[in-house]
Design a protein around this motif. Structure first.
Motif: not given
Ligand code: MIC
Ligand code: SF4
Length: 643
Positions: A293-295, A301-304, A395-397
């Protein structure tokens, strides 16, 4: 008929030419960004331009080549730092974060133009900035002279309606668009987002969408500005940069597509291209070995925070390695302070420093034959560092839920709440940012380590090319094929002779040998040749190996410019079916090149088959001059515009 937002910004920055789609125009550049994997070359070229200081607001980021397994990367970082200090450029130290994320936080401004030596520079379109990715030499010229040439793209309207359901992310929106339009669908276009759905997306959601516009082949992507833009700027302590910008109500668009956000569902891009769209629900339970997760696409902030909510009080599956790289020091600081980082660690995540990391194969290569699920933007074969790994993008989720469940899973399979507050203010990582030095403090010399080798110089075009077809490639050649990049090779981005050993090794083992045995040669390619990264190394290596022309069915925009800048002819088949008629190692001749350059039609003679094939080369007058003068560096030195 009214104007699109993109054309309004272009009109405000027009230095030369007419706002007519397809015409080459020169625009004034306000800002530039470089990163380290393309920056070393860009700054060598800037030095060759013999200037005192840059004329643009410029930032040099260190974010790609972060592993220091030898002296090469830290030497390059130091070289870039001394260039930044010498020429009046801001410097973002390693650890500060990924260039596009840090730029969005600290510098991207509505209505401004930005060019960057990285294909994902359009991320700043989320802020209503017209941001274009380019080769390092184009960026060096922009820093030295303040202008950039671009063939005026058409504008593609993407009208967003309604809002996203809870389990869908902006990533799923752009994966859906990629599934519909493909990795070539944006070629020759600016993607402009409009409609009522825009207001439901945060600036960082918009950044995810603009970021992966690069995967569509688009010149750039842009959103209008609104309340969300203002709130984001306020949280970054720069409210004064806000400007309200939008297209005219009756704006003209060349193409248009409506996207209903309410219908977006968790999705993936299957191996090995970002347009291989599938809904997660249709996949079956594909077991995952690694999740990353990242890039620059999904590390906000919202994604993490969403990732932390899913991982909270859960455990990463015993068979899965989960790596998380935050987008910036500022985000890392916030998730440390509010406890989200602790939730990730408790779940068993491996926390990496803020930077590109596994996205460019800088560590975390997956195991042999692994299935790796990543919140990144590219899944080309071999890019992860493991040739037979299969990379899925999501997606991160989806990534977080899959890390817990051990297979690619729709986040709705888990119960989680997404209630978190957006911070009123972010910490500003001044500790990672070195400002422009006062003139009397600037060093006179830059520092170059022993790994920095002179780059190959282009030669002026000749009347006749007579060469062997050393490699016939299929559709979709990426710059990762022409110049592979991973933790072992990235440290050599300032050493073209060394890199040339690895060119095309994702496809054939002996490209360099073929060139050496035949005194250079020609390459033939299929559709979208040179897609992906902006790395001009993918043109400098062929230049070094004596490649005189590349003939393809079509080219990706940045790579075509890089070839021209390096004095290599990019030509296309007039009739794509002619691609089938020629074979590897045929003797090819292109004669009467000077006259052909004017006509735009070239004749390729295949001596083995005794056939003649028509090729097209639609070059602007400037591109012709660059080719005739032996590359952009020679041409640009004395060029002045808009004075
Ligand atoms: C990439 O994502 O491929 C890179 C690494 O960021 C490249 C730049 C490079 O090749 O150094 C890009 O996108 O331009
Ligand atoms: Fe870095 Fe990956 Fe973004 Fe390229 S795509 S800038 S490697 S995070």
């Amino acid at each position: 008929m009214g104007k699109s937002l993109a054309y309004k910004i272009l009109e405000n920055h027009l230095l030369e030419g007419e706002l007519k789609a397809g015409e080459e125009i020169a625009i004034k550049i306000d800002q530039t960004l470089t990163q380290d994997s393309t920056g070393t070359m860009a700054y060598l070229q800037l030095e060759a331009m013999d200037i005192d200081q840059v004329v643009t607001d410029s930032i040099a980021y260190i974010d790609h080549n972060m592993l220091q397994t030898g002296f090469e990367n830290p030497d390059d970082h130091l070289f870039i730092k001394t260039c930044a200090e010498k020429y009046g450029i801001k410097f973002s130290k390693p650890g500060g974060g990924i260039c596009h994320q840090v730029h969005l936080e600290n510098f991207a401004k509505p209505g401004k133009t930005l060019i960057g030596s990285d294909s994902h520079t359009p991320t700043a379109g989320a802020m209503g900035s017209l941001a274009i990715g380019a080769g390092g030499l184009d960026v060096a010229v922009a820093m030295a002279k303040g202008f950039y040439f671009v063939k005026l793209p058409k504008v593609y309207q993407l009208e967003l309606i309604n809002s996203l359901p809870k389990t869908a992310n902006a990533k799923d929106v752009i994966l859906t668009i990629l599934g519909k339009l493909t990795v070539k669908g944006g070629t020759g276009y600016i993607m402009e987002y409009t409609g009522d759905g825009v207001k439901s997306l945060s600036v960082t959601d918009r950044a995810t969408i603009c970021n992966m516009g690069a995967e569509l082949g688009a010149t750039t992507s842009i959103f209008p500005t609104d309340r969300n833009t203002l709130d984001y700027l306020k949280s970054q302590g720069r409210e004064e940069d806000y400007l309200e910008l939008r297209a005219d109500k009756d704006a003209f668009y060349d193409e248009s597509l409506q996207i209903d956000l309410a219908k977006i569902v968790p999705s993936v891009a299957k191996p090995h291209f970002p347009d291989q769209y599938e809904k997660v629900k249709n996949l079956g339970k594909i077991k995952v070995d690694q999740v990353a997760i990242g890039s620059c696409t999904n590390s906000s902030y919202q994604d993490l925070m969403k990732v932390a909510s899913i991982l909270d009080k859960r455990r990463v599956h015993p068979d899965v390695s989960l790596a998380i790289a935050p987008g910036s020091a500022s985000i890392l600081e916030k998730i440390t302070e509010n406890g989200a980082l602790a939730k990730m660690i408790r779940a068993g995540a491996r926390i990496l420093e803020a930077g590109c990391g596994p996205c460019i194969g800088m560590g975390q290569a997956p195991q042999s034959g692994a299935i790796s699920l990543r919140s990144f933007n590219r899944n080309f074969k071999g890019r992860s560092g493991t040739f037979d790994a299969k990379i899925y993008l999501a997606s991160p989720e989806t990534c977080a839920a899959s890390a817990v469940l051990g297979y690619i899973a729709d986040p709705s399979e888990l119960d989680y709440e997404l209630e978190f507050e957006n911070p009123k203010t972010f910490y500003h990582p001044t500790s990672y940012m070195i400002d422009v030095l006062p003139k009397d403090k600037r060093p006179k010399e830059t520092i170059k380590g022993p790994n920095i080798k002179p780059y190959p110089l282009a030669e002026a075009l000749v009347e006749k090319i007579e060469k062997v077809l050393v490699f016939k490639a299929k559709d979709g050649v990426t710059t990762d094929d022409i110049c592979p990049s991973n933790a072992k090779l990235l440290p050599y981005r300032s050493n073209i002779p060394y890199l040339s050993e690895f060119s095309f090794t994702t496809m054939i083992p002996d490209f360099k040998k073929r060139c050496q045995e035949n005194g250079g040669g020609l390459i033939v390619g299929g559709e979208n040749y040179g897609q992906g990264s902006s790395r001009e190394h993918a043109a400098l290596i062929p230049l070094y190996l004596g490649i005189k022309a590349v003939v393809a069915k079509s080219f990706a925009r940045i790579h075509r410019s890089n070839l021209i800048n390096s004095g290599i002819l990019p030509l296309t088949f007039k009739n794509p079916l002619d691609y089938e008629k020629i074979d590897e190692f045929d003797k090819l001749v292109i004669d009467h090149i000077f006259a052909s350059l004017d006509r735009g039609i070239f004749i390729l003679e295949d001596k083995n088959k005794d056939i003649r094939i028509e090729l097209e080369g639609d070059f602007s007058q400037r591109e012709k001059n660059i080719l005739l003068e032996g590359g952009y560096l020679n041409y640009a030195k004395n060029l002045k515009i808009g004075e």
